[in-house]
Scaffold this active site. Structure first.
Site, PDB file in Angstrom:
ATOM      1  N   ARG A 169      -1.288  34.677  12.550  1.00  0.00           N
ATOM      2  CA  ARG A 169      -1.850  34.973  13.869  1.00  0.00           C
ATOM      3  C   ARG A 169      -0.864  34.564  14.962  1.00  0.00           C
ATOM      4  O   ARG A 169       0.184  33.980  14.709  1.00  0.00           O
ATOM      5  CB  ARG A 169      -3.169  34.227  14.071  1.00  0.00           C
ATOM      6  CG  ARG A 169      -3.031  32.714  14.085  1.00  0.00           C
ATOM      7  CD  ARG A 169      -4.372  32.031  14.308  1.00  0.00           C
ATOM      8  NE  ARG A 169      -4.218  30.603  14.499  1.00  0.00           N
ATOM      9  CZ  ARG A 169      -5.204  29.766  14.802  1.00  0.00           C
ATOM     10  NH1 ARG A 169      -6.434  30.244  14.932  1.00  0.00           N
ATOM     11  NH2 ARG A 169      -4.982  28.489  14.969  1.00  0.00           N
ATOM     12  N   ASP A 177       1.738  31.664   5.106  1.00  0.00           N
ATOM     13  CA  ASP A 177       0.840  30.753   5.830  1.00  0.00           C
ATOM     14  C   ASP A 177       0.045  29.943   4.812  1.00  0.00           C
ATOM     15  O   ASP A 177       0.127  30.191   3.590  1.00  0.00           O
ATOM     16  CB  ASP A 177      -0.098  31.521   6.771  1.00  0.00           C
ATOM     17  CG  ASP A 177      -0.311  30.762   8.090  1.00  0.00           C
ATOM     18  OD1 ASP A 177      -0.567  29.542   8.024  1.00  0.00           O
ATOM     19  OD2 ASP A 177      -0.215  31.381   9.163  1.00  0.00           O
ATOM     20  N   GLY A 189       3.920  25.752  12.733  1.00  0.00           N
ATOM     21  CA  GLY A 189       3.902  24.506  13.494  1.00  0.00           C
ATOM     22  C   GLY A 189       2.486  24.047  13.773  1.00  0.00           C
ATOM     23  O   GLY A 189       1.542  24.846  13.739  1.00  0.00           O
ATOM     24  N   LYS A 200      -2.185  12.757  20.481  1.00  0.00           N
ATOM     25  CA  LYS A 200      -2.759  11.458  20.846  1.00  0.00           C
ATOM     26  C   LYS A 200      -1.667  10.678  21.555  1.00  0.00           C
ATOM     27  O   LYS A 200      -0.483  10.846  21.262  1.00  0.00           O
ATOM     28  CB  LYS A 200      -3.214  10.663  19.614  1.00  0.00           C
ATOM     29  CG  LYS A 200      -4.506  11.133  18.962  1.00  0.00           C
ATOM     30  CD  LYS A 200      -5.723  10.659  19.752  1.00  0.00           C
ATOM     31  CE  LYS A 200      -7.014  11.002  19.010  1.00  0.00           C
ATOM     32  NZ  LYS A 200      -8.206  10.584  19.790  1.00  0.00           N
ATOM     33  N   ASN A 256      -2.602   5.227  20.422  1.00  0.00           N
ATOM     34  CA  ASN A 256      -3.855   5.626  19.767  1.00  0.00           C
ATOM     35  C   ASN A 256      -3.646   6.586  18.600  1.00  0.00           C
ATOM     36  O   ASN A 256      -4.609   7.060  18.002  1.00  0.00           O
ATOM     37  CB  ASN A 256      -4.783   6.302  20.784  1.00  0.00           C
ATOM     38  CG  ASN A 256      -5.237   5.351  21.878  1.00  0.00           C
ATOM     39  OD1 ASN A 256      -5.479   4.177  21.616  1.00  0.00           O
ATOM     40  ND2 ASN A 256      -5.344   5.844  23.099  1.00  0.00           N
ATOM     41  N   ASN A 310       6.208  15.548  26.628  1.00  0.00           N
ATOM     42  CA  ASN A 310       4.868  15.880  27.112  1.00  0.00           C
ATOM     43  C   ASN A 310       3.914  14.735  26.834  1.00  0.00           C
ATOM     44  O   ASN A 310       3.977  14.103  25.768  1.00  0.00           O
ATOM     45  CB  ASN A 310       4.365  17.160  26.446  1.00  0.00           C
ATOM     46  CG  ASN A 310       3.301  17.857  27.266  1.00  0.00           C
ATOM     47  OD1 ASN A 310       3.084  17.536  28.435  1.00  0.00           O
ATOM     48  ND2 ASN A 310       2.617  18.812  26.663  1.00  0.00           N
ATOM     49  N   TYR A 326       4.939  15.522  18.398  1.00  0.00           N
ATOM     50  CA  TYR A 326       5.336  16.920  18.513  1.00  0.00           C
ATOM     51  C   TYR A 326       6.678  17.055  19.231  1.00  0.00           C
ATOM     52  O   TYR A 326       7.564  17.794  18.797  1.00  0.00           O
ATOM     53  CB  TYR A 326       4.246  17.676  19.271  1.00  0.00           C
ATOM     54  CG  TYR A 326       4.459  19.173  19.380  1.00  0.00           C
ATOM     55  CD1 TYR A 326       4.253  20.007  18.287  1.00  0.00           C
ATOM     56  CD2 TYR A 326       4.837  19.754  20.590  1.00  0.00           C
ATOM     57  CE1 TYR A 326       4.424  21.373  18.383  1.00  0.00           C
ATOM     58  CE2 TYR A 326       5.015  21.127  20.704  1.00  0.00           C
ATOM     59  CZ  TYR A 326       4.805  21.930  19.598  1.00  0.00           C
ATOM     60  OH  TYR A 326       4.980  23.291  19.705  1.00  0.00           O
ATOM     61  N   LYS A 366      10.103  18.676  17.718  1.00  0.00           N
ATOM     62  CA  LYS A 366      10.704  19.866  18.322  1.00  0.00           C
ATOM     63  C   LYS A 366      12.079  19.568  18.921  1.00  0.00           C
ATOM     64  O   LYS A 366      12.943  20.452  18.977  1.00  0.00           O
ATOM     65  CB  LYS A 366       9.770  20.436  19.390  1.00  0.00           C
ATOM     66  CG  LYS A 366       8.483  21.036  18.810  1.00  0.00           C
ATOM     67  CD  LYS A 366       8.768  22.130  17.791  1.00  0.00           C
ATOM     68  CE  LYS A 366       7.509  22.841  17.343  1.00  0.00           C
ATOM     69  NZ  LYS A 366       7.796  23.924  16.360  1.00  0.00           N
ATOM     70  N   THR A 410      -1.951  32.244  23.743  1.00  0.00           N
ATOM     71  CA  THR A 410      -2.394  32.264  22.351  1.00  0.00           C
ATOM     72  C   THR A 410      -3.795  31.665  22.265  1.00  0.00           C
ATOM     73  O   THR A 410      -4.356  31.206  23.266  1.00  0.00           O
ATOM     74  CB  THR A 410      -1.443  31.441  21.463  1.00  0.00           C
ATOM     75  OG1 THR A 410      -1.476  30.067  21.893  1.00  0.00           O
ATOM     76  CG2 THR A 410      -0.012  31.967  21.539  1.00  0.00           C
TER      77      THR A 410
END
Length: 468
Positions: A239, A260, A312, A317, A321, A369, A375, A379, A409
């Site tokens: 997808r 997938d 991916g 969090k 945490n 971020n 993540y 990346k 998306t």
């Protein structure tokens, strides 16, 4: 998900309201409608600083287009613009310019010091306001790393700041600006990238710098289906972006293996059956996954030409945490699995000569971020992996990365409204991208004519206003 604001602001009432309230008024982007669509049409102006090394090659590419080609004149600093070829008619920039341009292309490879940057002003000052909507600006310079003298390196590096700023000035028209840094002697390798950045395929790519190096000439291909005879492996293909990649590569002639996780097999088979590809259910974090994938490739095709690491996940969090399995899983899927799959394919010599590897990074890997240390780590690691592997690959193989920004998306549709709207507007084009925007950039990387494009990270983000 549909961008309601984009639709409203492009109605007569919406335009008036946006103007009076000082709100962004994004222009709908023109994307590729058919595969035989000309890469550029309308009036195109080409120019060159004196001593330009790419002007003849640029003229040859544009001379084969459907555009009406003009070359700059009227300034002693732009005399070499006439080397664009016989199909380019002179245009005196010292007089008032009346045309609306679909593209402005400038060869800056001859600029040797900061004083000579004035040629940029001479070319763009009288023409930049004449750009039409969805127009293109493309500058070709020399890779500063190849410059022997510091003043030349400074001037060529300055092109990056120039192009990024131009992109932000013209984005309100849906227009884009990009820079190609050419290695000495790589003029013949420009064609694929020039065609991509001037075309509707690059609608959501702006403010980017691409290094183009020398490579072996590409064999002739079908321009409508340049990937005919190629086998492509696309992970995370059930997808969203992965499905768009599979569909776009198949459109360009490739046979696609869509991969997938087993729970997504039904969706995956819908995608692959529609493009006459093959589905492979596999969890890429499984220890046996690299061998399983390699066995499948060898059994069904005897090898693979294009490997697209799209799979991916996010497990967000704040660091204090975050449970350890969130960290481990995110690194495994987004980074480690790519390395292990490539190693297995290489060890068994299943990646064919002139193959292409494309990895998916992210704006988060460049700018970071909140709540995404795992993540962003993964990346960013992808970028390091691509840059290191680009120095190691052989037999005409290339490896590059795409760093998507805000792409429409299912994941972004689930965001809270305020965060989603901020993500859409925080770029020069003031709108989100589509999965096909990522897919088109990958198809450009995968082109047999893109052998000179290696070790690059291109952001498909509408020129995000955060990060590099």
């Amino acid at each position: 998900m549909s961008d309601l604001y984009l639709r409203i602001v492009n109605t007569p009432v919406g335009k008036t309201a946006a103007q009076s309230l000082g709100l962004p008024a994004p222009v709908p982007l023109k994307r590729l409608k058919r595969t035989d669509q000309p890469f550029i049409e309308g009036d195109v102006l080409i120019g060159a600083a004196n001593g330009g090394k790419a002007i003849a090659a640029l003229g040859a590419t544009l001379g084969a287009s459907a555009a009406t080609l003009h070359h700059a004149s009227g300034s002693d600093r732009l005399n070499d613009s006439a080397k664009a070829g016989n199909k380019a008619q002179p245009m005196d920039l010292a007089s008032e310019v009346s045309q609306k341009f679909s593209a402005l292309i400038f060869d800056a490879t001859g600029i040797r010091n900061p004083v000579e940057l004035r040629a940029l002003y001479d070319f763009f000052h009288p023409t930049i306001k004449k750009l039409g909507t969805n127009a293109r600006v493309l500058v070709v310079g020399q890779n500063p790393a190849s410059c022997r003298k510091a003043p030349q390196a400074a001037a060529q590096q300055a092109l990056e700041g120039f192009v990024r700023s131009v992109g932000k000035e013209i984005g309100k028209k849906g227009a884009t600006a990009n820079l190609l840094w050419m290695a000495p002697g790589a003029e013949k390798q420009l064609d694929s990238s020039v065609r991509f950045f001037l075309s509707a395929r690059s609608a959501y790519v702006s403010g980017q710098v691409v290094r183009v190096s020398k490579s072996e000439p590409a064999s002739a291909t079908n321009p409508v289906a340049p990937l005919s005879g190629k086998v492509a492996l696309v992970t995370g293909a059930s997808r969203g972006i992965g499905a768009a990649i599979a569909q776009t590569l198949a459109r360009d002639g490739a046979t696609v293996i869509g991969l997938d996780i087993p729970p997504a097999l039904e969706e995956l088979e819908k995608v692959t059956s529609a493009i006459k590809g093959k589905a492979l259910a596999c969890d890429i974090t499984d220890d046996k996954a690299p061998k399983l994938i390699a066995d499948f490739v060898e059994e069904h095709f005897g090898g693979v030409d294009l490997v697209i690491h799209n799979a991916g996940i996010t497990r967000d969090k704040t660091l204090g945490n975050m449970p350890e399995h969130f960290w481990d899983m995110t690194i495994a899927v987004n980074l480690s699995a790519e390395e292990l799959i490539d190693e297995e394919l290489a060890k068994r010599e299943l990646l064919r000569a002139n193959g292409r590897i494309v990895c998916i990074s992210s704006i988060s890997g460049i700018a970071g971020n909140f709540g995404q240390t795992n993540y962003s780590t993964a990346k960013s690691g992808v970028i390091g992996y691509v840059e290191a592997m680009a120095r190691q690959v052989k037999n005409g193989v290339t490896i590059n990365a795409i760093a998507p920004g805000f792409i429409e998306t299912q994941m972004t549709a689930a965001m809270p409204l305020t965060i989603r709207e901020a993500g859409r507007r925080m770029n020069s084009l003031s709108q989100g991208g589509l999965p096909v925007d990522v897919a088109e950039a990958i198809a450009w990387y995968c082109s047999p004519a893109s052998g000179g494009v290696n070790g690059n990270v291109v952001r498909v983000c509408g020129q995000s206003l955060i990060g590099k």
